[in-house]
Design a protein around this motif. Sequence first.
Motif, PDB file in Angstrom:
ATOM      1  N   MET A 128      34.345  54.557  30.021  1.00 18.64           N
ATOM      2  CA  MET A 128      34.030  53.155  29.752  1.00 18.64           C
ATOM      3  C   MET A 128      34.917  52.588  28.648  1.00 18.64           C
ATOM      4  O   MET A 128      35.410  51.460  28.750  1.00 18.64           O
ATOM      5  N   GLY A 129      35.118  53.381  27.591  1.00 21.97           N
ATOM      6  CA  GLY A 129      35.968  52.912  26.498  1.00 21.97           C
ATOM      7  C   GLY A 129      37.383  52.649  26.965  1.00 21.97           C
ATOM      8  O   GLY A 129      37.984  51.630  26.614  1.00 21.97           O
ATOM      9  N   TYR A 130      37.918  53.546  27.777  1.00 15.51           N
ATOM     10  CA  TYR A 130      39.267  53.375  28.331  1.00 15.51           C
ATOM     11  C   TYR A 130      39.313  52.123  29.202  1.00 15.51           C
ATOM     12  O   TYR A 130      40.239  51.314  29.106  1.00 15.51           O
ATOM     13  N   ALA A 131      38.307  51.959  30.067  1.00 14.43           N
ATOM     14  CA  ALA A 131      38.295  50.823  30.987  1.00 14.43           C
ATOM     15  C   ALA A 131      38.232  49.492  30.241  1.00 14.43           C
ATOM     16  O   ALA A 131      38.966  48.550  30.562  1.00 14.43           O
ATOM     17  N   TYR A 132      37.376  49.412  29.237  1.00 14.70           N
ATOM     18  CA  TYR A 132      37.256  48.165  28.473  1.00 14.70           C
ATOM     19  C   TYR A 132      38.518  47.888  27.654  1.00 14.70           C
ATOM     20  O   TYR A 132      38.838  46.735  27.377  1.00 14.70           O
ATOM     21  N   ALA A 133      39.239  48.943  27.269  1.00 18.06           N
ATOM     22  CA  ALA A 133      40.487  48.757  26.523  1.00 18.06           C
ATOM     23  C   ALA A 133      41.588  48.157  27.393  1.00 18.06           C
ATOM     24  O   ALA A 133      42.607  47.691  26.876  1.00 18.06           O
ATOM     25  N   LEU A 134      41.397  48.162  28.710  1.00 21.86           N
ATOM     26  CA  LEU A 134      42.395  47.611  29.634  1.00 21.86           C
ATOM     27  C   LEU A 134      42.392  46.088  29.682  1.00 21.86           C
ATOM     28  O   LEU A 134      43.310  45.495  30.257  1.00 21.86           O
ATOM     29  N   ALA A 135      41.379  45.454  29.106  1.00 17.19           N
ATOM     30  CA  ALA A 135      41.215  44.003  29.227  1.00 17.19           C
ATOM     31  C   ALA A 135      42.470  43.204  28.844  1.00 17.19           C
ATOM     32  O   ALA A 135      42.860  42.272  29.568  1.00 17.19           O
ATOM     33  N   LEU A 161      30.493  42.460  31.746  1.00 21.53           N
ATOM     34  CA  LEU A 161      31.910  42.280  32.053  1.00 21.53           C
ATOM     35  C   LEU A 161      32.579  41.383  31.015  1.00 21.53           C
ATOM     36  O   LEU A 161      33.694  41.677  30.555  1.00 21.53           O
ATOM     37  N   ARG A 162      31.905  40.313  30.618  1.00 19.40           N
ATOM     38  CA  ARG A 162      32.460  39.404  29.597  1.00 19.40           C
ATOM     39  C   ARG A 162      32.550  40.076  28.233  1.00 19.40           C
ATOM     40  O   ARG A 162      33.326  39.640  27.383  1.00 19.40           O
ATOM     41  N   PHE A 163      31.766  41.138  28.028  1.00 19.30           N
ATOM     42  CA  PHE A 163      31.795  41.817  26.739  1.00 19.30           C
ATOM     43  C   PHE A 163      33.163  42.422  26.454  1.00 19.30           C
ATOM     44  O   PHE A 163      33.502  42.678  25.298  1.00 19.30           O
ATOM     45  N   SER A 164      33.969  42.636  27.498  1.00 13.31           N
ATOM     46  CA  SER A 164      35.329  43.144  27.307  1.00 13.31           C
ATOM     47  C   SER A 164      36.161  42.178  26.473  1.00 13.31           C
ATOM     48  O   SER A 164      37.073  42.599  25.746  1.00 13.31           O
ATOM     49  N   LEU A 165      35.857  40.879  26.560  1.00 11.53           N
ATOM     50  CA  LEU A 165      36.569  39.888  25.749  1.00 11.53           C
ATOM     51  C   LEU A 165      36.203  40.047  24.280  1.00 11.53           C
ATOM     52  O   LEU A 165      37.038  39.816  23.400  1.00 11.53           O
ATOM     53  N   LEU A 170      36.667  46.612  35.842  1.00 14.35           N
ATOM     54  CA  LEU A 170      37.868  46.444  35.027  1.00 14.35           C
ATOM     55  C   LEU A 170      39.008  47.317  35.530  1.00 14.35           C
ATOM     56  O   LEU A 170      40.160  46.893  35.558  1.00 14.35           O
ATOM     57  N   VAL A 171      38.680  48.536  35.948  1.00 12.52           N
ATOM     58  CA  VAL A 171      39.711  49.415  36.518  1.00 12.52           C
ATOM     59  C   VAL A 171      40.250  48.806  37.804  1.00 12.52           C
ATOM     60  O   VAL A 171      41.470  48.808  38.046  1.00 12.52           O
ATOM     61  N   ALA A 172      39.362  48.284  38.637  1.00 14.52           N
ATOM     62  CA  ALA A 172      39.790  47.635  39.881  1.00 14.52           C
ATOM     63  C   ALA A 172      40.652  46.412  39.591  1.00 14.52           C
ATOM     64  O   ALA A 172      41.668  46.181  40.260  1.00 14.52           O
ATOM     65  N   LEU A 173      40.265  45.623  38.588  1.00 16.87           N
ATOM     66  CA  LEU A 173      41.052  44.445  38.217  1.00 16.87           C
ATOM     67  C   LEU A 173      42.424  44.839  37.687  1.00 16.87           C
ATOM     68  O   LEU A 173      43.417  44.148  37.929  1.00 16.87           O
ATOM     69  N   MET A 174      42.484  45.958  36.962  1.00 13.25           N
ATOM     70  CA  MET A 174      43.768  46.437  36.467  1.00 13.25           C
ATOM     71  C   MET A 174      44.685  46.771  37.628  1.00 13.25           C
ATOM     72  O   MET A 174      45.878  46.428  37.620  1.00 13.25           O
ATOM     73  N   PHE A 175      44.137  47.432  38.645  1.00 11.27           N
ATOM     74  CA  PHE A 175      44.932  47.763  39.826  1.00 11.27           C
ATOM     75  C   PHE A 175      45.381  46.507  40.562  1.00 11.27           C
ATOM     76  O   PHE A 175      46.560  46.369  40.918  1.00 11.27           O
ATOM     77  N   ILE A 176      44.466  45.579  40.757  1.00 12.33           N
ATOM     78  CA  ILE A 176      44.784  44.356  41.501  1.00 12.33           C
ATOM     79  C   ILE A 176      45.827  43.519  40.771  1.00 12.33           C
ATOM     80  O   ILE A 176      46.799  43.044  41.371  1.00 12.33           O
ATOM     81  N   THR A 177      45.642  43.350  39.453  1.00 11.06           N
ATOM     82  CA  THR A 177      46.595  42.533  38.696  1.00 11.06           C
ATOM     83  C   THR A 177      47.956  43.219  38.575  1.00 11.06           C
ATOM     84  O   THR A 177      48.984  42.538  38.550  1.00 11.06           O
ATOM     85  N   THR A 178      47.965  44.548  38.509  1.00 14.97           N
ATOM     86  CA  THR A 178      49.238  45.274  38.494  1.00 14.97           C
ATOM     87  C   THR A 178      49.957  45.091  39.828  1.00 14.97           C
ATOM     88  O   THR A 178      51.180  44.873  39.861  1.00 14.97           O
ATOM     89  N   LEU A 179      49.202  45.155  40.920  1.00 14.80           N
ATOM     90  CA  LEU A 179      49.763  44.932  42.248  1.00 14.80           C
ATOM     91  C   LEU A 179      50.330  43.518  42.354  1.00 14.80           C
ATOM     92  O   LEU A 179      51.453  43.308  42.841  1.00 14.80           O
ATOM     93  N   MET A 180      49.569  42.540  41.876  1.00 10.55           N
ATOM     94  CA  MET A 180      50.035  41.151  41.880  1.00 10.55           C
ATOM     95  C   MET A 180      51.271  40.990  41.002  1.00 10.55           C
ATOM     96  O   MET A 180      52.216  40.272  41.357  1.00 10.55           O
ATOM     97  N   TRP A 181      51.256  41.670  39.851  1.00 14.91           N
ATOM     98  CA  TRP A 181      52.377  41.579  38.910  1.00 14.91           C
ATOM     99  C   TRP A 181      53.661  42.090  39.551  1.00 14.91           C
ATOM    100  O   TRP A 181      54.722  41.497  39.411  1.00 14.91           O
ATOM    101  N   ILE A 182      53.550  43.187  40.291  1.00 16.97           N
ATOM    102  CA  ILE A 182      54.730  43.769  40.938  1.00 16.97           C
ATOM    103  C   ILE A 182      55.238  42.877  42.069  1.00 16.97           C
ATOM    104  O   ILE A 182      56.442  42.650  42.217  1.00 16.97           O
ATOM    105  N   VAL A 183      54.314  42.364  42.875  1.00 21.09           N
ATOM    106  CA  VAL A 183      54.687  41.623  44.081  1.00 21.09           C
ATOM    107  C   VAL A 183      55.033  40.163  43.805  1.00 21.09           C
ATOM    108  O   VAL A 183      55.972  39.614  44.394  1.00 21.09           O
ATOM    109  N   LEU A 184      54.302  39.509  42.888  1.00 22.43           N
ATOM    110  CA  LEU A 184      54.430  38.060  42.700  1.00 22.43           C
ATOM    111  C   LEU A 184      55.316  37.655  41.536  1.00 22.43           C
ATOM    112  O   LEU A 184      55.722  36.494  41.455  1.00 22.43           O
TER     113      LEU A 184
END
Length: 223
Positions: A116-123, A20-24, A51-65
Motif C-alpha cells: 500500500m505504501g508503495y502504491a500510494y507513493a506512485l501518485a 483514493l483521494r487520500f493519495s493526494l 493506483l497501480v492500475a492507474l500507473m500502468f494506464i498512464t504509463t501506457l498513455m505516456w508511451i503511446v500519446l
Amino acid sequence: MTAVGRYVGNIDWKKYGRELRFSLYTMRRPLDGFWDLIHEKRGSMAAAHTLVALMFITTLMWIVLTSFQFVPVNMETFNAWWTLGMNVVPIVLFSVANWCLTTLFDGKGKLSHIYMGYAYALAPQIIINIVQIPLSHVITFDEGAIFWSLSTISYLWFLLLLLCAMKEIHDYSFSKAILTSILSLAVISIMVFIFVMFFAVVSDGVAYFVSLWQEAMLRIQRG
C-alpha cells in the motif's frame, strides 16, 4: 447475480473515493499521511490496486500519446505486456524483499502495508504522466528540459514518498528506512539472480529431455 456483481455491489463507494483521494494528501504531507494510511486505516488495498492500475494506464498513455520528439515509439515492436510487467513486477519484488528484510530488523509493517505504501507513493508519477502528454505537444524539442525536468521531479518525489512510507510503516528513523530500502534492492538483485538461474536450469533440463524424446522417437522410426 455473479460473484463479481455481488462484490461490486458491496463496495462502499464513498469510502473508496476518500481512500483514493487520500493519495493526494500523502503527496503533500507524507509523514502524517503514511502514518494515517496504515495506523488510522485511511487507505485500503482496493485503492492501492487502483493506483497501480492507474500507473500502468498512464504509463501506457505516456508511451503511446506523448509527442514522438520526446518518446519515439515503434508500434511494431511495442509490447503492452512488457509495460505491465515493468509496472507490477518492481512493486511485488520490493514489497516481498522489504518485508523479508524488515522482519529481521524489527519492522512493524505487514506485506500488505508495504504494498500500500508503495502504491500510494506512485501518485505523483501518475499525475505528472498525465500532465506531460499534452505538454509534449505544445513545446518544442529545444524546450525539452521542461519535459524531462518533470520526469526527474516525478521520480525524486516518488523516492521521497517511498522512504517516508517505509519510515512510518515500520516505525523507523529516516536513516534506518534508507538503509533497509537500499538493502531491499540488494535482496531484489539476489531474488532475480536466483530466478534467472532456476529458469536456466529448468530450461536446460526441459531441452535435455526433449532431445532424449526426439532421439528415442527417431530410433523407433528407424527400427
